[in-house]
Design a protein around this motif. Structure first.
Motif, PDB file in Angstrom:
ATOM      1  N   PRO A   1       0.220   5.309  -9.079  1.00  0.00           N
ATOM      2  CA  PRO A   1      -0.206   5.980  -7.850  1.00  0.00           C
ATOM      3  C   PRO A   1       0.739   7.110  -7.432  1.00  0.00           C
ATOM      4  O   PRO A   1       1.900   7.153  -7.831  1.00  0.00           O
ATOM      5  CB  PRO A   1      -0.197   4.853  -6.814  1.00  0.00           C
ATOM      6  CG  PRO A   1      -0.287   3.591  -7.594  1.00  0.00           C
ATOM      7  CD  PRO A   1       0.454   3.867  -8.864  1.00  0.00           C
ATOM      8  N   TYR A   2       0.209   7.997  -6.625  1.00  0.00           N
ATOM      9  CA  TYR A   2       0.955   9.113  -6.050  1.00  0.00           C
ATOM     10  C   TYR A   2       1.415   8.657  -4.670  1.00  0.00           C
ATOM     11  O   TYR A   2       0.680   8.743  -3.691  1.00  0.00           O
ATOM     12  CB  TYR A   2       0.034  10.336  -5.959  1.00  0.00           C
ATOM     13  CG  TYR A   2       0.702  11.635  -5.570  1.00  0.00           C
ATOM     14  CD1 TYR A   2       1.965  11.988  -6.036  1.00  0.00           C
ATOM     15  CD2 TYR A   2       0.034  12.543  -4.747  1.00  0.00           C
ATOM     16  CE1 TYR A   2       2.548  13.193  -5.700  1.00  0.00           C
ATOM     17  CE2 TYR A   2       0.610  13.759  -4.395  1.00  0.00           C
ATOM     18  CZ  TYR A   2       1.862  14.081  -4.869  1.00  0.00           C
ATOM     19  OH  TYR A   2       2.434  15.284  -4.527  1.00  0.00           O
ATOM     20  N   ASN A   3       2.637   8.162  -4.595  1.00  0.00           N
ATOM     21  CA  ASN A   3       3.116   7.484  -3.391  1.00  0.00           C
ATOM     22  C   ASN A   3       3.337   8.435  -2.219  1.00  0.00           C
ATOM     23  O   ASN A   3       3.614   9.623  -2.384  1.00  0.00           O
ATOM     24  CB  ASN A   3       4.421   6.741  -3.696  1.00  0.00           C
ATOM     25  CG  ASN A   3       4.202   5.520  -4.568  1.00  0.00           C
ATOM     26  OD1 ASN A   3       3.073   5.170  -4.900  1.00  0.00           O
ATOM     27  ND2 ASN A   3       5.283   4.873  -4.954  1.00  0.00           N
ATOM     28  N   GLY A   4       3.248   7.845  -1.033  1.00  0.00           N
ATOM     29  CA  GLY A   4       3.522   8.582   0.183  1.00  0.00           C
ATOM     30  C   GLY A   4       2.273   9.174   0.810  1.00  0.00           C
ATOM     31  O   GLY A   4       1.158   8.924   0.374  1.00  0.00           O
ATOM     32  N   PHE A   5       2.482   9.982   1.854  1.00  0.00           N
ATOM     33  CA  PHE A   5       1.377  10.624   2.559  1.00  0.00           C
ATOM     34  C   PHE A   5       1.165  12.041   2.023  1.00  0.00           C
ATOM     35  O   PHE A   5       1.266  13.025   2.751  1.00  0.00           O
ATOM     36  CB  PHE A   5       1.660  10.661   4.062  1.00  0.00           C
ATOM     37  CG  PHE A   5       1.577   9.322   4.732  1.00  0.00           C
ATOM     38  CD1 PHE A   5       0.394   8.607   4.751  1.00  0.00           C
ATOM     39  CD2 PHE A   5       2.691   8.763   5.347  1.00  0.00           C
ATOM     40  CE1 PHE A   5       0.305   7.370   5.373  1.00  0.00           C
ATOM     41  CE2 PHE A   5       2.616   7.529   5.975  1.00  0.00           C
ATOM     42  CZ  PHE A   5       1.419   6.828   5.984  1.00  0.00           C
TER      43      PHE A   5
ATOM     44  N   ASN B   1       0.849  -1.195   0.000  1.00  0.00           N
ATOM     45  CA  ASN B   1       0.000   0.000   0.000  1.00  0.00           C
ATOM     46  C   ASN B   1       0.887   1.250   0.000  1.00  0.00           C
ATOM     47  O   ASN B   1       0.955   1.977   0.976  1.00  0.00           O
ATOM     48  CB  ASN B   1      -0.909  -0.018   1.237  1.00  0.00           C
ATOM     49  CG  ASN B   1      -1.964   1.070   1.198  1.00  0.00           C
ATOM     50  OD1 ASN B   1      -2.461   1.425   0.148  1.00  0.00           O
ATOM     51  ND2 ASN B   1      -2.309   1.585   2.366  1.00  0.00           N
ATOM     52  N   PRO B   2       1.590   1.498  -1.126  1.00  0.00           N
ATOM     53  CA  PRO B   2       2.571   2.596  -1.152  1.00  0.00           C
ATOM     54  C   PRO B   2       1.948   3.981  -1.282  1.00  0.00           C
ATOM     55  O   PRO B   2       2.641   4.976  -1.093  1.00  0.00           O
ATOM     56  CB  PRO B   2       3.401   2.267  -2.397  1.00  0.00           C
ATOM     57  CG  PRO B   2       2.437   1.570  -3.311  1.00  0.00           C
ATOM     58  CD  PRO B   2       1.555   0.763  -2.400  1.00  0.00           C
ATOM     59  N   ALA B   3       0.656   4.032  -1.603  1.00  0.00           N
ATOM     60  CA  ALA B   3       0.010   5.327  -1.836  1.00  0.00           C
ATOM     61  C   ALA B   3      -1.325   5.385  -1.087  1.00  0.00           C
ATOM     62  O   ALA B   3      -2.392   5.437  -1.694  1.00  0.00           O
ATOM     63  CB  ALA B   3      -0.211   5.539  -3.330  1.00  0.00           C
ATOM     64  N   PRO B   4      -1.279   5.363   0.248  1.00  0.00           N
ATOM     65  CA  PRO B   4      -2.533   5.272   1.012  1.00  0.00           C
ATOM     66  C   PRO B   4      -3.444   6.475   0.872  1.00  0.00           C
ATOM     67  O   PRO B   4      -4.642   6.370   1.155  1.00  0.00           O
ATOM     68  CB  PRO B   4      -2.044   5.121   2.459  1.00  0.00           C
ATOM     69  CG  PRO B   4      -0.664   5.694   2.472  1.00  0.00           C
ATOM     70  CD  PRO B   4      -0.092   5.389   1.122  1.00  0.00           C
ATOM     71  N   LEU B   5      -2.919   7.621   0.424  1.00  0.00           N
ATOM     72  CA  LEU B   5      -3.752   8.812   0.292  1.00  0.00           C
ATOM     73  C   LEU B   5      -4.034   9.174  -1.167  1.00  0.00           C
ATOM     74  O   LEU B   5      -4.322  10.319  -1.493  1.00  0.00           O
ATOM     75  CB  LEU B   5      -3.110   9.995   1.025  1.00  0.00           C
ATOM     76  CG  LEU B   5      -2.965   9.817   2.545  1.00  0.00           C
ATOM     77  CD1 LEU B   5      -2.427  11.086   3.187  1.00  0.00           C
ATOM     78  CD2 LEU B   5      -4.303   9.423   3.185  1.00  0.00           C
ATOM     79  N   ASP B   6      -3.978   8.175  -2.032  1.00  0.00           N
ATOM     80  CA  ASP B   6      -4.353   8.356  -3.430  1.00  0.00           C
ATOM     81  C   ASP B   6      -5.755   7.774  -3.623  1.00  0.00           C
ATOM     82  O   ASP B   6      -5.974   6.592  -3.349  1.00  0.00           O
ATOM     83  CB  ASP B   6      -3.356   7.632  -4.342  1.00  0.00           C
ATOM     84  CG  ASP B   6      -3.571   7.939  -5.824  1.00  0.00           C
ATOM     85  OD1 ASP B   6      -4.718   8.234  -6.216  1.00  0.00           O
ATOM     86  OD2 ASP B   6      -2.588   7.884  -6.583  1.00  0.00           O
ATOM     87  N   PRO B   7      -6.716   8.563  -4.107  1.00  0.00           N
ATOM     88  CA  PRO B   7      -8.077   8.032  -4.290  1.00  0.00           C
ATOM     89  C   PRO B   7      -8.146   6.836  -5.227  1.00  0.00           C
ATOM     90  O   PRO B   7      -9.094   6.045  -5.142  1.00  0.00           O
ATOM     91  CB  PRO B   7      -8.835   9.229  -4.891  1.00  0.00           C
ATOM     92  CG  PRO B   7      -8.066  10.424  -4.494  1.00  0.00           C
ATOM     93  CD  PRO B   7      -6.625   9.989  -4.448  1.00  0.00           C
ATOM     94  N   ALA B   8      -7.157   6.671  -6.097  1.00  0.00           N
ATOM     95  CA  ALA B   8      -7.180   5.551  -7.040  1.00  0.00           C
ATOM     96  C   ALA B   8      -6.846   4.226  -6.378  1.00  0.00           C
ATOM     97  O   ALA B   8      -7.135   3.168  -6.934  1.00  0.00           O
ATOM     98  CB  ALA B   8      -6.209   5.815  -8.190  1.00  0.00           C
ATOM     99  N   THR B   9      -6.231   4.257  -5.201  1.00  0.00           N
ATOM    100  CA  THR B   9      -5.778   3.010  -4.583  1.00  0.00           C
ATOM    101  C   THR B   9      -6.512   2.655  -3.290  1.00  0.00           C
ATOM    102  O   THR B   9      -6.549   1.486  -2.917  1.00  0.00           O
ATOM    103  CB  THR B   9      -4.272   3.074  -4.268  1.00  0.00           C
ATOM    104  OG1 THR B   9      -4.050   4.063  -3.253  1.00  0.00           O
ATOM    105  CG2 THR B   9      -3.463   3.419  -5.500  1.00  0.00           C
TER     106      THR B   9
END
Length: 530
Positions: free
Chosen positions: A190-194, A49-57
């Motif tokens: 995805p847009y990784n990170g927080f 789960n490298p991009a937890p704050l991306d709506p796509a993931t």
């Protein structure tokens, strides 16, 4: 203790106060120090789960709680309304009698929180991106009915649908349709990170895993929601008792998810004048999913025997201390078209009837199963619930059941890869319609990738219901769906949750802060006096 009791009309995402105490519905000051909101929700950055704050993931209540406050959608729910209305858009409507083309006109001069202009091209980019990334266990399934999107100019976006869908406007009001900045987000990854850039009521200034998130009022937000504070601090707790202590001491101002049943009981009986509890019906549903491909569950008789044995009354009484209600269908009470399909078929728990079901299918040995559940965080009762279900099945003498927990990201990944025989999952509605309790699990390309597939549901009944703008007209078809699920038992409904939010007595707008998905709508909170 000041207690507020709310009624949620048809659970349609809005709350109407029935009885209010200190801290009424008026908005507080938009200025002053940050309002501190406590939660036991866990948002973790991991390899899976490298991009937890991306709506796509991300497709869970913890992340969507942030998305609703920071991203903007074309449509939103206004306080007191039961239908989506424009937010980033100023107008949306179907353009043809076939109900296959949906067009929105954007508001003028909108910007993202970083100052970049927001146009129709960003909307098209966001939908195309969601479908292209198509993240496993992500929310892309919600917009899978979109055939294509056009943005002929900066102000106009046109959706071409594969089939008529009366629920499409509601889907555009979810983070599955969150508008992202095409200059910041990659089109295919995805847009990784927080990190996140949105155009919603708040800007995310920082996020520290397991500790806190800092939000400030987005000065570039030009939508229709009224923001009643200047800043929110989201404080993360691993222990709901520590969260409650922080509320009582004034360390936090509000706590919503998750309170244990014992805590709710204590808060209800408390005489502390500085803390108030708000209670409302909820759209949360808890299910036990059964892998119909698993050797021990392929025979429908085994699944029906389980349905004949599980005692929901005991679970809600003993585990949840009556803070939840027994649920006898995939569609909860309070949602249009609900029918008690499982109770109608199986009645009260019965060992003799379960034994007869197995015997008639030629099954004489004990059936071995493992129930998998999400590891407890905060006030959740997943372990106690799983153990209670296992004990009920084992007590029948017909099953040998064990339980096993998993961390959330691992749990969801394994569930979607069909690695579990049985797993428990709580479902919070994306939008308040019977479709959203059926399609995510039993439509084509459902987000859990369930082994069970019912072509009548997929190809006939769901498409038929989506042609009906008047949702009450779908009752016959959704009743058929619920009865089919009760007959085939690919899942077992367990309980329907109530909603609770506690706050310091000087916090206003609390009765409007939770929607049917238990999202805390930060913008409703303010400071005032009871």
């Amino acid at each position: 203790m000041n207690r507020k009791l709310l009624v949620l009309p048809a659970l349609l995402g809005v709350m109407t106060p029935l009885l209010t105490g200190c801290g009424g519905s008026g908005g507080g000051s938009g200025g002053g120090k940050a309002i501190v909101v406590g939660t036991t929700d866990s948002i973790e950055l991991t390899k899976d789960n490298p991009a937890p704050l991306d709506p796509a993931t991300s497709y869970d209540s913890a992340t969507w709680n942030i998305f609703y406050n920071t991203f903007q959608m074309l449509l939103t729910y206004q306080r007191g309304s039961t239908t989506p209305s424009p937010d980033a858009a100023k107008d949306c409507h179907y353009t043809d009698v076939s109900v296959l083309t949906y067009q929105c006109t954007m508001r003028e001069d909108q910007k993202f929180s970083n100052g970049d202009p927001l146009t129709a091209q960003d909307v098209k980019f966001s939908i195309d991106r969601m479908q292209k990334i198509n993240w496993a266990a992500g929310p892309a399934s919600l917009i899978s009915g979109v055939k294509s999107v056009d943005a002929p100019d900066d102000k106009t976006v046109v959706f071409h649908l594969k089939a008529p869908d009366a629920t499409f406007p509601a889907k555009l009001a979810t983070p599955a349709a969150a508008i992202v900045d095409k200059k910041v987000y990659a089109a295919d990854k995805p847009y990784n990170g927080f990190h996140l850039i949105g155009s919603g009521p708040y800007t995310l200034n920082s996020f520290v895993q397991g500790k806190q998130g800092q939000f400030s009022k987005n000065s570039n937000y030009s939508g229709t929601l009224k923001v009643n504070n200047s800043a929110i601090e989201l404080k993360l707790f691993a222990d709901s008792n520590k969260m409650e202590s922080a509320l009582r001491s004034g360390g936090i101002d509000v706590m919503a998810r998750t309170l244990s049943p014992d805590q709710i009981g204590h808060l209800l009986s408390s005489t502390d004048p500085n803390v108030k509890l708000t209670e409302s019906p909820g759209g949360e549903a808890r299910y036990l999913f059964l892998n119909t491909e698993a050797p021990s569950l392929k025979n429908v008789a085994v699944r029906r025997a389980m349905a004949q044995l599980i005692d929901r009354q005991a679970i809600t009484r003993d585990v949840y201390k009556r803070t939840a209600d027994p649920l006898y269908s995939v569609i909860p009470q309070g949602i249009t078209t609900h029918t008690n399909s499982f109770f109608n078929k199986y009645k009260d728990p019965s060992v003799p009837l379960a034994k007869a079901e197995l015997r008639d299918a030629g099954i004489t040995d004990k059936v071995s199963l493992t129930i998998n559940y999400r590891r407890d965080n905060g006030g959740t009762m997943n372990k106690a619930e799983a153990q209670a279900i296992a004990a009920q099945l084992n007590a029948s003498g017909l099953f040998t059941v064990t339980t096993k927990d998993e961390q959330w990201n691992t749990f969801l990944k394994k569930a979607t890869q069909r690695e579990y025989d049985v797993f428990a999952l709580s479902w919070l509605p994306d939008f308040p319609d019977p479709d959203n309790y059926i399609a995510p699990f039993f439509d084509k390309d459902n987000f859990l990738n369930l082994a069970y597939a019912n072509k009548t549901i997929e190809n006939q009944l769901l498409p038929a219901t989506r042609k009906q703008a008047e949702r009450g007209a779908t009752t016959t078809d959704f009743t058929k769906v619920q009865n089919m699920i009760a007959n085939d038992v690919p899942m077992l409904p367990l309980w329907q949750g109530k909603q609770y939010i506690a706050a310091r007595s000087d916090i206003t707008g609390v009765e409007w802060a939770l929607n049917s998905s238990t999202t805390t709508q930060f913008w409703e909170l303010g400071r005032g006096h009871g």
